[in-house]
Design an enzyme around this catalytic site. Structure first.
Site, PDB file in Angstrom:
ATOM      1  N   ASP A   1       3.832   2.529  -3.963  1.00 57.45           N
ATOM      2  CA  ASP A   1       3.021   3.055  -5.410  1.00 57.45           C
ATOM      3  C   ASP A   1       2.913   1.447  -6.216  1.00 57.45           C
ATOM      4  OD1 ASP A   1       1.470   3.480  -7.044  1.00 57.45           O
ATOM      5  OD2 ASP A   1       2.042   6.013  -6.912  1.00 57.45           O
TER       6      ASP A   1
ATOM      7  N   ASP B   1       0.430  -1.236  -0.244  1.00 53.60           N
ATOM      8  CA  ASP B   1      -0.022  -0.210  -0.548  1.00 53.60           C
ATOM      9  C   ASP B   1       0.733   1.324   0.075  1.00 53.60           C
ATOM     10  OD1 ASP B   1      -2.092   2.313   0.897  1.00 53.60           O
ATOM     11  OD2 ASP B   1      -3.680   0.785   0.978  1.00 53.60           O
TER      12      ASP B   1
ATOM     13  N   TYR C   1     -12.956   7.062 -12.142  1.00 53.90           N
ATOM     14  CA  TYR C   1     -13.045   5.765 -11.386  1.00 53.90           C
ATOM     15  C   TYR C   1     -14.007   5.057 -12.474  1.00 53.90           C
ATOM     16  CZ  TYR C   1     -14.805   2.598  -7.608  1.00 53.90           C
ATOM     17  OH  TYR C   1     -14.576   1.558  -6.783  1.00 53.90           O
TER      18      TYR C   1
ATOM     19  N   LYS D   1       1.527 -13.063 -14.070  1.00 54.33           N
ATOM     20  CA  LYS D   1       2.103 -13.993 -15.226  1.00 54.33           C
ATOM     21  C   LYS D   1       3.518 -13.916 -14.629  1.00 54.33           C
ATOM     22  CE  LYS D   1       3.588 -13.011 -19.954  1.00 54.33           C
ATOM     23  NZ  LYS D   1       5.075 -11.947 -20.222  1.00 54.33           N
TER      24      LYS D   1
ATOM     25  N   GLY E   1       1.131  -8.457 -14.014  1.00 55.96           N
ATOM     26  CA  GLY E   1       2.829  -8.552 -15.056  1.00 55.96           C
ATOM     27  C   GLY E   1       3.652  -9.080 -13.733  1.00 55.96           C
TER      28      GLY E   1
ATOM     29  N   THR F   1      -4.756   6.743   0.874  1.00 55.29           N
ATOM     30  CA  THR F   1      -6.063   6.510   1.256  1.00 55.29           C
ATOM     31  C   THR F   1      -6.107   6.473   2.154  1.00 55.29           C
ATOM     32  OG1 THR F   1      -7.158   5.156   0.129  1.00 55.29           O
ATOM     33  CG2 THR F   1      -7.519   7.472  -1.045  1.00 55.29           C
ATOM     34  N   GLY F   2      -5.566   5.161   2.696  1.00 59.64           N
ATOM     35  CA  GLY F   2      -5.652   3.714   4.251  1.00 59.64           C
ATOM     36  C   GLY F   2      -4.840   4.377   5.320  1.00 59.64           C
TER      37      GLY F   2
ATOM     38  N   ALA G   1     -10.214  -6.254  -7.432  1.00 60.23           N
ATOM     39  CA  ALA G   1     -11.564  -5.941  -6.619  1.00 60.23           C
ATOM     40  C   ALA G   1     -12.378  -4.443  -8.362  1.00 60.23           C
ATOM     41  CB  ALA G   1     -11.219  -4.680  -5.732  1.00 60.23           C
TER      42      ALA G   1
ATOM     43  N   LYS H   1      -4.591   6.057 -12.810  1.00 61.66           N
ATOM     44  CA  LYS H   1      -3.278   5.450 -12.814  1.00 61.66           C
ATOM     45  C   LYS H   1      -3.023   4.386 -12.302  1.00 61.66           C
ATOM     46  CE  LYS H   1       0.926   7.638 -12.487  1.00 61.66           C
ATOM     47  NZ  LYS H   1       1.446   8.701 -11.677  1.00 61.66           N
TER      48      LYS H   1
HETATM   49  P1  NAD Z   1      -9.545   2.079   0.736  1.00 63.52           P
HETATM   50  O1  NAD Z   1      -9.505   3.318   0.378  1.00 63.52           O
HETATM   51  O2  NAD Z   1     -10.297   1.765   2.021  1.00 63.52           O
HETATM   52  O3  NAD Z   1      -8.723   1.302  -0.022  1.00 63.52           O
HETATM   53  C1  NAD Z   1      -7.741   1.470  -1.271  1.00 63.52           C
HETATM   54  C2  NAD Z   1      -6.658   0.924  -0.571  1.00 63.52           C
HETATM   55  O4  NAD Z   1      -5.300   1.231  -2.136  1.00 63.52           O
HETATM   56  C3  NAD Z   1      -6.119   2.278   0.358  1.00 63.52           C
HETATM   57  O5  NAD Z   1      -5.095   1.782   1.253  1.00 63.52           O
HETATM   58  C4  NAD Z   1      -4.301   3.142  -0.388  1.00 63.52           C
HETATM   59  O6  NAD Z   1      -3.827   3.630   0.467  1.00 63.52           O
HETATM   60  C5  NAD Z   1      -4.455   1.934  -1.584  1.00 63.52           C
HETATM   61  N1  NAD Z   1      -4.053   2.476  -2.516  1.00 63.52           N
HETATM   62  C6  NAD Z   1      -4.383   3.731  -3.311  1.00 63.52           C
HETATM   63  N2  NAD Z   1      -3.522   3.693  -4.453  1.00 63.52           N
HETATM   64  C7  NAD Z   1      -2.315   2.637  -4.441  1.00 63.52           C
HETATM   65  C8  NAD Z   1      -1.445   2.684  -4.883  1.00 63.52           C
HETATM   66  N3  NAD Z   1      -1.194   4.031  -6.119  1.00 63.52           N
HETATM   67  N4  NAD Z   1      -0.585   2.190  -4.647  1.00 63.52           N
HETATM   68  C9  NAD Z   1      -0.825   1.245  -3.752  1.00 63.52           C
HETATM   69  N5  NAD Z   1      -1.883   1.125  -3.019  1.00 63.52           N
HETATM   70  C10 NAD Z   1      -2.762   2.393  -2.895  1.00 63.52           C
HETATM   71  O7  NAD Z   1     -11.065   1.769   0.226  1.00 63.52           O
HETATM   72  P2  NAD Z   1     -12.097   0.202   0.611  1.00 63.52           P
HETATM   73  O8  NAD Z   1     -13.013   0.867  -0.220  1.00 63.52           O
HETATM   74  O9  NAD Z   1     -10.722  -0.453   1.143  1.00 63.52           O
HETATM   75  O10 NAD Z   1     -11.918  -0.259  -1.379  1.00 63.52           O
HETATM   76  C11 NAD Z   1     -10.923  -1.359  -1.872  1.00 63.52           C
HETATM   77  C12 NAD Z   1     -10.944  -1.505  -3.793  1.00 63.52           C
HETATM   78  O11 NAD Z   1     -12.944  -1.617  -3.301  1.00 63.52           O
HETATM   79  C13 NAD Z   1     -10.976  -0.512  -4.034  1.00 63.52           C
HETATM   80  O12 NAD Z   1     -10.336  -1.356  -5.230  1.00 63.52           O
HETATM   81  C14 NAD Z   1     -12.333   0.149  -4.835  1.00 63.52           C
HETATM   82  O13 NAD Z   1     -12.375   0.707  -5.752  1.00 63.52           O
HETATM   83  C15 NAD Z   1     -13.014  -1.433  -4.920  1.00 63.52           C
HETATM   84  N6  NAD Z   1     -14.170  -1.717  -4.373  1.00 63.52           N
HETATM   85  C16 NAD Z   1     -14.979  -0.787  -2.735  1.00 63.52           C
HETATM   86  C17 NAD Z   1     -16.361  -0.725  -2.125  1.00 63.52           C
HETATM   87  C18 NAD Z   1     -16.673  -0.339  -1.766  1.00 63.52           C
HETATM   88  O14 NAD Z   1     -17.830  -0.424  -1.092  1.00 63.52           O
HETATM   89  N7  NAD Z   1     -15.467  -0.004  -0.190  1.00 63.52           N
HETATM   90  C19 NAD Z   1     -17.296  -0.621  -3.617  1.00 63.52           C
HETATM   91  C20 NAD Z   1     -16.080  -1.445  -4.987  1.00 63.52           C
HETATM   92  C21 NAD Z   1     -15.123  -1.242  -5.720  1.00 63.52           C
END
Ligand code: NAD
Ligand code: UDP
Length: 316
Positions: A56, A31, A145, A105, A102, A35-36, A114, A91
């Site tokens: 990242d 991570d 998105y 693979k 990648g 946003t986490g 997700a 991105k």
């Molecule tokens: P969240 O923001 O809590 O978790 C996303 C995590 O991804 C964060 O910890 C963030 O720091 C990390 N992140 C973002 N860009 C990154 C990068 N470039 N490199 C490394 N880490 C990166 O959100 P969530 O609700 O836990 O969602 C997780 C996944 O589930 C996402 O892909 C989201 O699109 C998908 N999703 C969630 C929901 C929902 O209701 N919570 C619904 C549909 C899809």
């Protein structure tokens, strides 16, 4: 199994870490904390089968040793987050998915993407089955998105078709539970925090738009089963119980004893879907999966967590 979970310090990613560790697997969470937060995985520090890599995933991903599965969850997920981080969202959906595929693979690992109910956009078919292609505005505020996730699905399918990577795609519908960020702007944390503070709940528009909310444990079970299945096509995982935002607000006020009511605000973003409800028949058929936790029960499990969080921050 030895797994990599991208976005592992996020809301859903951290619950996945817990589940796979509980099943005896080895988990690497990756991570960049955009946003986490490491608070979500602090309880796993020192666990012999858990490790964390700050990285990242839009850049080349290096992981030493074998991997059996990659769960690609990295992405801003709330409308407020992806409006603030539009380029990062595009991105991570495009470049991040490419890098993670990648790696899958290279390692011969199974890959699970997700994806989201947002691939259906503001839907004209209700409820939404996986066969519906969606109604998405590519240049609207949600386009960054929605189109990133649609591209990610296409990329995932291409790696399956052309490179033979074993892939899975979960289309997640609105999910809630402990560890959602208090200020991620989604309706669940907004309403619960407002209600606990005794403030009126801010319904956007007329509050008659609908959502179908699932509790996090149901989603995690669905993902766990999907990863082990043979299904390469997208699978909806969501709770079909559909509520207007107004009904949802009334339930939150009832469960918290909040007497401040609801205020209506003209804050709906363009292309905010009017309705959303999963058609779960595919998940039921191929995974034997159905949600078990009602919205009321899920909220009863979630509200105490938010109360503690607000206390910890000195906000109540
Ligand atoms: P969240 O923001 O809590 O978790 C996303 C995590 O991804 C964060 O910890 C963030 O720091 C990390 N992140 C973002 N860009 C990154 C990068 N470039 N490199 C490394 N880490 C990166 O959100 P969530 O609700 O836990 O969602 C997780 C996944 O589930 C996402 O892909 C989201 O699109 C998908 N999703 C969630 C929901 C929902 O209701 N919570 C619904 C549909 C899809
Ligand atoms: N919403 C609301 N009040 C809030 C936050 C959101 O009425 O304080 C509405 C929003 O306009 C949308 C629905 O609740 O129609 C769900 O929004 P959320 O941000 O949770 O996620 P979405 O399902 O739109 O991705």
């Amino acid at each position: 199994m030895r797994l990599l979970i991208t976005g592992g310090a996020g809301f859903l990613g951290s619950h996945l870490c817990d589940r796979f560790l509980a099943e005896g697997h080895e988990v690497i969470a990756m991570d960049n904390l955009i946003t986490g937060t490491t608070d979500n995985i602090a309880h796993l520090a020192g666990h012999p089968r858990f490790s964390f890599i700050f990285h990242d995933v839009t850049n080349y991903i290096y992981v030493a040793g074998p991997l059996d599965a990659i769960l690609h969850f990295a992405s801003p997920a709330s409308p407020i987050d992806y409006l603030e981080l539009p380029i990062q969202t595009l991105k991570v959906g495009a470049l991040g998915t490419h890098k993670a595929l990648g790696l899958a693979k290279h390692k011969g690992a199974r890959f699970l993407l997700a994806s989201t109910s947002e691939v259906y956009g503001d839907p004209q078919i209700h409820p939404q089955p996986e066969t519906y292609y969606g109604h998405v505005n590519p240049v609207g505020p949600r386009g960054v998105y929605d189109e990133a996730k649609r591209f990610a699905e296409a990329m995932t399918m291409a790696y399956h078709t052309y490179h033979g990577v074993e892939t899975r795609i979960v289309r997640i519908f609105n999910t809630f539970g402990p560890r959602m960020r208090l200020r991620d702007g989604r309706v669940v944390p907004n309403f619960i925090a407002q209600a606990i503070k005794g403030e009126p709940l801010t319904a956007y528009g007329d509050g008659l738009q609908t959502r179908s909310f699932q509790y996090v444990s149901d989603l995690i079970e669905g993902i766990y089963r999907l990863l082990q299945s043979d299904e390469t096509g997208p699978v909806n995982i969501g709770n079909p119980g559909e509520f207007t935002i107004k009904e949802f607000a009334e339930l939150v006020n009832e469960l918290t004893g909040n007497k401040a009511g609801i205020v209506y605000k003209d804050l709906r973003t363009k292309d905010d879907p009017q309705v959303r409800q999963p058609d779960n028949s595919k998940a039921k058929r191929i995974l034997g999966w159905e949600p078990k936790v009602s919205l009321r029960e899920g909220l009863q499990l979630t509200i105490p967590w938010f109360r503690e969080e607000l206390q910890r921050r000195g906000e109540i």
